[in-house]
Design a protein around this motif. Structure first.
Motif, PDB file in Angstrom:
ATOM      1  N   VAL A 253       0.822  -1.221   0.000  1.00  0.00           N
ATOM      2  CA  VAL A 253       0.000   0.000   0.000  1.00  0.00           C
ATOM      3  C   VAL A 253       0.852   1.267   0.000  1.00  0.00           C
ATOM      4  O   VAL A 253       0.310   2.370   0.051  1.00  0.00           O
ATOM      5  CB  VAL A 253      -0.942   0.044   1.233  1.00  0.00           C
TER       6      VAL A 253
ATOM      7  N   ASP B 162       0.660  -8.287   7.252  1.00  0.00           N
ATOM      8  CA  ASP B 162      -0.399  -8.959   8.025  1.00  0.00           C
ATOM      9  C   ASP B 162      -0.328  -8.604   9.512  1.00  0.00           C
ATOM     10  O   ASP B 162      -0.449  -9.470  10.383  1.00  0.00           O
ATOM     11  CB  ASP B 162      -0.304 -10.490   7.863  1.00  0.00           C
TER      12      ASP B 162
ATOM     13  N   PRO C 123      -2.279 -10.282  -4.778  1.00  0.00           N
ATOM     14  CA  PRO C 123      -3.506 -10.570  -5.505  1.00  0.00           C
ATOM     15  C   PRO C 123      -4.474 -11.494  -4.763  1.00  0.00           C
ATOM     16  O   PRO C 123      -5.664 -11.333  -4.854  1.00  0.00           O
ATOM     17  CB  PRO C 123      -3.014 -11.216  -6.807  1.00  0.00           C
ATOM     18  N   SER C 124      -3.951 -12.453  -4.040  1.00  0.00           N
ATOM     19  CA  SER C 124      -4.840 -13.366  -3.305  1.00  0.00           C
ATOM     20  C   SER C 124      -4.047 -13.964  -2.149  1.00  0.00           C
ATOM     21  O   SER C 124      -2.824 -13.891  -2.128  1.00  0.00           O
ATOM     22  CB  SER C 124      -5.332 -14.474  -4.238  1.00  0.00           C
ATOM     23  N   PRO C 125      -4.737 -14.554  -1.176  1.00  0.00           N
ATOM     24  CA  PRO C 125      -4.010 -15.141  -0.043  1.00  0.00           C
ATOM     25  C   PRO C 125      -3.052 -16.232  -0.516  1.00  0.00           C
ATOM     26  O   PRO C 125      -3.367 -16.975  -1.446  1.00  0.00           O
ATOM     27  CB  PRO C 125      -5.120 -15.731   0.822  1.00  0.00           C
TER      28      PRO C 125
END
Lengths: 389, 260
Positions: free
Chosen positions: A180, A210, A238-240
């Motif tokens: 971010v 996390d 993009p995804s876990p």
């Protein structure tokens, strides 16, 4: 010479101008399919769109084209970087930060042992943080002391801000959240590090992943500045991730893993024996070798068929100086684990923002022990190249 | 339990400028709570809800513990499928609400009538339990992930404080906004779903809970309920919008320009 003829700019100011223009493109076209959207808007190829974002290829004609497309905003951002100073609060914050830095340097000359802290907010404004980073975040967000949350983590995670801590020994830690980081904040931090590179001993990063801080190894200041700017360009995960440890027997379905396991069982537990065997077995091109040492995990070999970007440049470097900290941290933990005995994993993850699924056999060279070499051989099941047009 | 802001900051489904805007909105909502002496925490255990229910019942309150939030009926509770919001005053629970992430195979109507989502195991089903569904929305919601919101409760003690301070309803409004904003920022799902009785639907369904639709027609053990639903698109447009921070403004109303 025709006035429309391409004119490549080579002076330092032209390079800065190109970088600012590239940065603005990234800001204006945030989100997925950025390259394609830029290409459509400027009617150029996807490859050229990528080049422009990196600050290259900004000819006079291209700049004119961008001015036509984006108007005053482009002119202000690219040609009048000082335009940010129209924001009086931001300008004052910068002056305060500079004054604080000078004061702290004078204190340091007197043997002060106090950390010097700065917060870079999402517009790229540098704020002095004499009361610490958390206090600065609270002040800038206008939050009362009643709010009990970890506001530093919140500020970095939600707004892409970045913290800088200068230790009395002139080492620097830069704090930000994974995926971010605001590109203007990163660029301002990079600029700050470069302007003080001669006075800094090393720059490490603490990356919030996390909800946990993952420290990276310190890098030489100019390299660290580039790493931080690159971190702002990494796409959000993009995804876990899915990481499953599998029984070693499952590795036998692949002939190269079977051969390696056989070699591992039969070879004398001597240093380099397994690495040499991997070479002889012809699996070196899809393998990597790292040295697990007390001070870190160092890359010693990256097989060319693994398809990792800048593979050769990685050799000899501490893995924890990689820009993708989540991946680096996972590799380091897996290599330390493999020093204690063979491991076999299936990983569905991303590397530098590119999704990849692969199986990986890791074996300790020279027998188990906390330190030494680890040979990792991989079988790529699926991969997606991002940003290749 | 974790402070709401510490849990919210992951927000994997928010990107770019929206992330920054929503970050400020959540901060405003939390700061508003904390100015009233309340702190919001998030967790994934159903235990706090059970404790709040027990405490509430013993102090004259009334809180039904729906099957999805009752640990006796749920054996697969995990951080991946459960979010519980508890608001405390001086360390004592003042209110709560929660959500479960459920996978619907077939229609929601089938899932409810066959009790596949309300009980992890049919052996956990109370004797004589039955469910009949006629709500049209229950056939529209099918083969997808849903977030089921429930266990909404404000303790009698906190309700008295709210009345005394002239801000009745503030806590439940804030809790639902925080919870639903958290859900659309964190869970990959297609629908927000809830059940409520008619008076609750009339007073809270649209303007406080923020649901888009209310369909009559879910009978659990012969008691009639309304099925409340919102599509993900509607929920995102509502709970991530700038107006979410204005607690005095009911949810689901048109904006000023539209009303004019």
């Amino acid at each position: 010479m025709s006035q429309h003829r391409k004119a490549n700019m080579t002076s330092q100011s032209a390079i800065d101008l190109g970088l600012r223009a590239g940065l603005l493109l990234k800001q204006l076209f945030a989100g997925p399919h950025r390259n394609k959207r830029i290409a459509q808007r400027l009617m150029i190829s996807v490859a050229m769109a990528k080049q422009l974002q990196a600050g290259d290829g900004w000819t006079v004609a291209r700049l004119n084209q961008a001015i036509d497309a984006f108007g005053d905003e482009f002119v202000r951002f690219v040609f009048q970087p000082q335009a940010r100073s129209f924001d009086l609060q931001a300008e004052l914050a910068e002056i305060r930060a500079t004054l604080a830095e000078i004061t702290q340097r004078l204190d340091a000359a007197d043997g002060s042992t106090v950390d010097q802290c700065f917060l870079v907010t999402d517009g790229g404004t540098l704020h002095a943080a004499p009361g610490g980073l958390s206090d600065a975040v609270r002040r800038i967000l206008g939050c009362s002391p009643l709010v009990e949350a970890d506001l530093l983590a919140y500020g970095l995670s939600m707004f892409g801000w970045l913290g800088i801590v200068v230790r009395p020994n002139r080492s620097v830690r830069v704090l930000y959240a994974e995926g971010v980081l605001d590109s203007l904040a990163a660029a301002r931090c990079g600029e700050w590090i470069r302007s003080r590179a001669a006075h800094l001993s090393g720059v490490g990063r603490d990356v919030l992943i996390d909800g946990k801080w993952v420290p990276t190894a310190a890098a030489e200041p100019l390299r660290a500045a580039a790493l931080i700017e690159s971190a702002a360009l990494l796409p959000a995960r993009p995804s876990p991730w899915k990481i499953d440890r599998l029984p070693l027997d499952d590795a036998l379905e692949y002939p190269k893993f079977r051969d390696l396991l056989q070699a591992y069982s039969n070879l004398p537990k001597e240093a380099w024996a397994l690495v040499d065997a991997a070479h002889d077995l012809g699996v070196y091109a899809t393998s990597s070798v790292v040295e697990v040492a007390a001070e870190g995990v160092i890359s010693r070999w990256v097989g060319q068929r693994l398809g990792l970007r800048e593979a050769q440049a990685r050799i000899g470097t501490n893995i924890m100086t990689r820009v993708d900290t989540r991946y680096a941290d996972m590799v380091v933990r897996r290599c330390r684990e493999a020093r204690l005995g063979p491991t076999y994993y299936e990983l569905d993850i991303s590397i530098d923002g590119e999704p990849i699924k692969y199986r990986s056999l890791a074996l300790p060279d020279g027998g188990p022990g906390a330190t030494g070499m680890v040979l990792t051989s991989s079988e790529i099941l699926w991969r997606e190249r991002v940003g290749t047009g | 339990m974790t402070h709401f802001l510490n849990a919210f900051q992951q927000a994997p489904l928010l990107g770019g400028e929206l992330r920054k805007d929503v970050g400020r909105r959540m901060l405003d909502l939390v700061a508003n709570l904390e100015r009233s002496g309340l702190t919001a925490h998030l967790g994934s255990s159903l235990a706090p809800i059970v404790e709040i229910q027990a405490a509430s019942e013993s102090s004259g309150g009334h809180m039904r513990l729906f099957h999805l939030f009752n640990p006796r009926h749920q054996r697969n509770v995990s951080p991946a499928n459960t979010i519980i919001l508890v608001v405390e005053r001086d360390g004592i629970p003042a209110g709560c609400c929660g959500a479960r992430l459920l996978t619907i195979d077939g229609t929601l109507r089938e899932a409810l009538e066959e009790a596949t989502i309300l009980f992890n195991d049919r052996r956990l089903m109370p004797a004589g339990w039955s469910c009949r569904v006629t709500a049209e929305a229950a056939t529209r919601v099918r083969d997808c992930e849903i977030a089921w919101t429930g266990a909404i409760h404000v303790t009698p003690a906190e309700a008295r404080i709210e009345r005394h301070e002239g801000r009745s309803g503030m806590l439940v409004e804030t809790m639902l906004r925080l919870l639903h904003a958290h859900l659309v920022a964190h869970w990959r799902m297609q629908w927000l779903v809830g059940l409520c009785r008619e008076p609750v639907m009339r007073f809270y369904g649209h303007t406080v809970y923020g649901y888009a639709s209310a369909d009559r027609g879910v009978w659990l053990a012969d008691r009639g309920y309304y099925l409340m639903t919102s599509s993900l698109a509607y929920a995102r447009s509502l709970y991530l919008s700038p107006s979410i921070t204005d607690i005095s403004r009911p949810l689901g109303l048109p904006n000023e320009a539209l009303r004019a």
